[in-house]
Design a protein around this motif. Structure first.
Motif, mmCIF file in Angstrom:
data_model
loop_
_atom_site.group_PDB
_atom_site.id
_atom_site.type_symbol
_atom_site.label_atom_id
_atom_site.label_comp_id
_atom_site.label_asym_id
_atom_site.label_seq_id
_atom_site.Cartn_x
_atom_site.Cartn_y
_atom_site.Cartn_z
ATOM 1 N N VAL A 78 0.948 -1.190 0.098
ATOM 2 C CA VAL A 78 0.091 -0.037 0.080
ATOM 3 C C VAL A 78 0.985 1.185 0.034
ATOM 4 C CG1 VAL A 78 -1.947 1.368 1.119
ATOM 5 C CG2 VAL A 78 -1.803 -1.144 1.096
ATOM 6 N N ALA A 79 1.008 2.078 -1.084
ATOM 7 C CA ALA A 79 1.853 3.082 -1.271
ATOM 8 C C ALA A 79 0.927 4.488 -1.087
ATOM 9 C CB ALA A 79 2.318 3.217 -2.593
ATOM 10 N N VAL A 80 1.311 5.088 -0.021
ATOM 11 C CA VAL A 80 0.510 6.289 0.530
ATOM 12 C C VAL A 80 1.360 7.312 -0.047
ATOM 13 C CG1 VAL A 80 -0.346 7.747 2.365
ATOM 14 C CG2 VAL A 80 -0.231 5.071 2.647
ATOM 15 N N VAL A 81 0.685 8.340 -1.111
ATOM 16 C CA VAL A 81 1.069 9.485 -1.635
ATOM 17 C C VAL A 81 0.689 10.524 -0.884
ATOM 18 C CG1 VAL A 81 1.652 10.718 -3.497
ATOM 19 C CG2 VAL A 81 1.375 8.212 -3.783
ATOM 20 N N ARG A 82 1.601 11.328 -0.346
ATOM 21 C CA ARG A 82 1.114 12.741 0.613
ATOM 22 C C ARG A 82 1.928 13.777 0.100
ATOM 23 N NH1 ARG A 82 2.113 10.540 5.202
ATOM 24 N NH2 ARG A 82 -0.093 9.447 5.304
ATOM 25 N N PRO A 83 1.445 14.578 -0.939
ATOM 26 C CA PRO A 83 2.248 15.662 -1.362
ATOM 27 C C PRO A 83 2.571 16.570 -0.104
ATOM 28 C CG PRO A 83 0.378 15.381 -2.684
ATOM 29 C CD PRO A 83 -0.003 14.439 -1.511
ATOM 30 N N GLN A 84 3.864 16.909 -0.026
ATOM 31 C CA GLN A 84 4.340 17.753 1.049
ATOM 32 C C GLN A 84 4.348 19.382 0.666
ATOM 33 O OE1 GLN A 84 5.416 16.655 4.155
ATOM 34 N NE2 GLN A 84 4.275 14.804 3.341
ATOM 35 N N GLY A 85 4.529 19.438 -0.734
ATOM 36 C CA GLY A 85 4.485 20.921 -0.925
ATOM 37 C C GLY A 85 3.364 21.484 -1.625
ATOM 38 N N LEU A 86 3.337 22.610 -2.457
ATOM 39 C CA LEU A 86 2.123 23.250 -3.189
ATOM 40 C C LEU A 86 1.696 22.488 -4.032
ATOM 41 C CD1 LEU A 86 3.340 26.701 -2.896
ATOM 42 C CD2 LEU A 86 1.892 25.740 -1.546
ATOM 43 N N SER A 87 2.508 21.382 -4.757
ATOM 44 C CA SER A 87 2.048 20.887 -5.997
ATOM 45 C C SER A 87 2.810 19.602 -5.924
ATOM 46 C CB SER A 87 2.321 21.475 -7.180
ATOM 47 O OG SER A 87 3.763 21.589 -7.441
ATOM 48 N N PHE A 88 2.137 18.590 -6.896
ATOM 49 C CA PHE A 88 2.891 17.338 -7.198
ATOM 50 C C PHE A 88 3.180 17.324 -8.734
ATOM 51 C CE2 PHE A 88 2.637 12.705 -8.170
ATOM 52 C CZ PHE A 88 3.149 12.199 -7.276
ATOM 53 N N GLY A 89 4.489 17.287 -8.908
ATOM 54 C CA GLY A 89 5.151 17.141 -10.304
ATOM 55 C C GLY A 89 4.963 16.119 -11.124
ATOM 56 N N VAL A 90 5.202 16.282 -12.361
ATOM 57 C CA VAL A 90 5.301 15.161 -13.224
ATOM 58 C C VAL A 90 6.371 14.095 -13.061
ATOM 59 C CG1 VAL A 90 6.663 16.607 -14.973
ATOM 60 C CG2 VAL A 90 5.119 14.772 -16.032
ATOM 61 N N THR A 249 6.367 22.916 11.314
ATOM 62 C CA THR A 249 7.437 22.533 10.198
ATOM 63 C C THR A 249 8.726 22.282 11.004
ATOM 64 O OG1 THR A 249 7.531 24.589 9.262
ATOM 65 C CG2 THR A 249 5.940 23.244 8.440
ATOM 66 N N THR A 250 9.052 23.400 11.859
ATOM 67 C CA THR A 250 10.481 23.517 11.949
ATOM 68 C C THR A 250 11.137 21.972 12.831
ATOM 69 O OG1 THR A 250 10.419 25.741 12.644
ATOM 70 C CG2 THR A 250 12.116 24.522 13.599
ATOM 71 N N GLU A 251 10.417 21.455 13.464
ATOM 72 C CA GLU A 251 11.121 20.143 14.084
ATOM 73 C C GLU A 251 11.105 19.073 12.857
ATOM 74 O OE1 GLU A 251 9.798 16.829 17.511
ATOM 75 O OE2 GLU A 251 8.608 18.578 17.365
ATOM 76 N N LEU A 252 10.141 18.985 12.013
ATOM 77 C CA LEU A 252 10.237 18.080 10.872
ATOM 78 C C LEU A 252 11.452 18.397 10.104
ATOM 79 C CD1 LEU A 252 9.234 15.637 9.369
ATOM 80 C CD2 LEU A 252 7.435 17.062 8.220
ATOM 81 N N ASP A 253 11.628 19.711 9.633
ATOM 82 C CA ASP A 253 12.696 20.098 8.748
ATOM 83 C C ASP A 253 13.821 19.794 9.516
ATOM 84 O OD1 ASP A 253 10.958 21.093 7.002
ATOM 85 O OD2 ASP A 253 11.338 23.258 7.612
ATOM 86 N N ARG A 286 12.498 21.711 -1.049
ATOM 87 C CA ARG A 286 11.242 20.817 -0.941
ATOM 88 C C ARG A 286 10.826 21.491 0.471
ATOM 89 N NH1 ARG A 286 13.950 16.565 -2.603
ATOM 90 N NH2 ARG A 286 14.507 15.488 -0.469
ATOM 91 N N GLN A 287 11.533 21.721 1.475
ATOM 92 C CA GLN A 287 10.813 22.048 2.962
ATOM 93 C C GLN A 287 10.359 23.770 2.690
ATOM 94 O OE1 GLN A 287 14.788 21.605 5.132
ATOM 95 N NE2 GLN A 287 14.124 19.714 5.798
ATOM 96 N N LYS A 288 11.245 24.427 1.761
ATOM 97 C CA LYS A 288 10.363 25.729 1.706
ATOM 98 C C LYS A 288 9.012 25.633 1.180
ATOM 99 C CE LYS A 288 14.575 28.641 1.024
ATOM 100 N NZ LYS A 288 15.578 29.398 0.346
ATOM 101 N N SER A 289 8.845 24.691 0.115
ATOM 102 C CA SER A 289 7.643 24.668 -0.537
ATOM 103 C C SER A 289 6.628 24.102 0.521
ATOM 104 C CB SER A 289 7.776 23.550 -1.654
ATOM 105 O OG SER A 289 6.377 23.241 -2.172
ATOM 106 N N ARG A 290 7.066 23.248 1.373
ATOM 107 C CA ARG A 290 6.295 22.618 2.409
ATOM 108 C C ARG A 290 5.827 23.784 3.603
ATOM 109 N NH1 ARG A 290 8.474 17.630 4.932
ATOM 110 N NH2 ARG A 290 10.108 19.139 5.993
ATOM 111 N N ALA A 291 6.895 24.666 3.764
ATOM 112 C CA ALA A 291 6.497 25.438 4.789
ATOM 113 C C ALA A 291 5.362 26.714 4.118
ATOM 114 C CB ALA A 291 7.660 26.397 5.037
#
Length: 379
Positions: A78-90, A249-253, A286-291
């Motif tokens: 079971v692959a769980v896809v959870r976009p972390q940033g603003l978008s999910f790219g090609v 987000t800080t702790e995760l980053d 990626r972290q900036k996008s997630r933030a």
């Protein structure tokens, strides 16, 4: 106990998915889970994945090894896809398509559970389309979005739709009492304050800081006594939400950066081997996008809290005040309703919705908030 226990107020959905898992109503190769925020789209998809992989009969027992692994997010098939940033790219989409074609290693199916599939860019969505049209024989796609219109029509037309509703307040309250041990009075208050959002209700019931944040927002209307107070209120809201998002987000980053630096060979003096700068920069990007996404989500969450105040005022003004969101503020809300006009309340609600749109369109939040609080003051 079963895998369906965390689905609150979704009886028809449980019946639909249970029948499909048992094979009594046919099993589609692609499913689209839709519903308003907090309705349990991802919970429903995860429960369905567990039922599909279940080793017992009836499917979805909730206690076998496969059910436990799926619910914990550790099942190999079971692959769980959870976009972390603003978008999910090609690029990410192509990697996902490739991995989805694999045969199950031990489970009955190879399942792809794509949370917030609406974040896929148009190119990414087109890359996913072929795999969803013609999946491998033992592959099942589970896509989650707020609305069917959030996906390309070519994708949603190939999915069987599962439509969740906003859970009733009574169902959320009972869930909090039974599953989290929340006292019934508190459960009823936070179930209303959550506006039908299950995870938000749990957070309000168990996290005193989250309740404080919500309280700071719904007291804004009473502080708007002039232009200066409106500007100050906007500044306080902006700073508070930024701090909230940063804390999330800080702790995760820090953990991600430390883990990557170690994996790349950081020495005892903190120096990195040559050729590792690119990987660290990619992680930082990626972290900036997630933030940014975390901030936008936090801004939107607080604006919805603020909107709940004026929705309650409007209900009272229209004589429909038997189901208020903010029951803890009822005396204040009744005073505001008596002292105002419905048309002014509607304009204030429209101003909040416009502020949400501006923030989503990348207008600086502080400027958007100042415009909002000034509009709320004048009505």
């Amino acid at each position: 106990m079963s895998v369906w226990d965390d689905l609150v107020g979704q009886g028809p959905v449980v019946e639909q998915l249970s029948s499909a898992a048992e094979g009594t109503s046919g099993l589609a190769h692609a499913w689209l889970f839709t519903g308003p925020p907090g309705s349990g789209r991802v919970t429903a998809a995860r429960s369905f994945a567990a039922a599909l992989q279940c080793e017992e009969t009836p499917r979805g027992c909730g206690h076998c090894a496969s059910c436990h692994q799926v619910l914990q997010g550790t099942h190999a098939d079971v692959a769980v896809v959870r976009p972390q940033g603003l978008s999910f790219g090609v690029g990410e989409a192509r990697e996902l398509v490739l991995s989805s074609a694999s045969r199950p290693t031990g489970g009955r199916w190879q399942i792809v559970l794509f949370e917030e599939a609406e974040r896929a860019t148009e190119r990414a969505a087109n890359a996913l389309l072929k795999a969803i049209e013609e999946p491998a024989p033992q592959t099942i796609w589970l896509l989650c979005t707020p609305s069917p219109e959030d996906l390309l029509v070519t994708i949603r037309s190939r999915c069987r739709q599962v439509m969740l509703r906003t859970p009733p307040t009574a169902a959320i309250s009972e869930f909090l009492v039974q599953r989290d041990g929340v006292d019934r009075e508190t459960a009823e208050v936070v179930a209303r304050a959550s506006q039908g959002h299950i995870s938000r209700a749990r957070s309000l019931a168990t996290d005193a800081e989250e309740w404080r944040r919500r309280g700071a927002v719904v007291e804004i209307p009473r502080r708007l006594t002039g232009v200066a107070s409106a500007v100050v209120a906007a500044e306080k809201l902006y700073q508070a939400v930024k701090a909230e998002a940063k804390a999330r987000t800080t702790e995760l980053d820090e953990a991600e950066t430390s883990e990557l630096r170690h994996a790349l060979g950081e020495n005892a003096k903190g120096r990195m081997p040559r050729g590792t700068v690119g990987a660290l920069k990619d992680l930082e990007k990626r972290q900036k996008s997630r933030a940014t996404r975390s901030e936008r989500d936090a801004f939107d969450r607080r604006l919805l809290d603020l909107a709940s105040y004026y929705r309650d005022v409007l209900r009272l003004q229209l004589g429909a005040g038997n189901d208020l969101f903010n029951v803890d503020l009822e005396p204040e809300l009744r005073t505001a309703a008596r002292n105002g006009r419905p048309e002014d309340t509607v304009r204030r609600l429209n101003a909040i919705m416009q502020c949400r749109e501006r923030v989503a369109a990348n207008v600086h939040p502080q400027i958007a908030f100042e415009s909002l609080t000034l509009a709320l003051r004048t009505g």
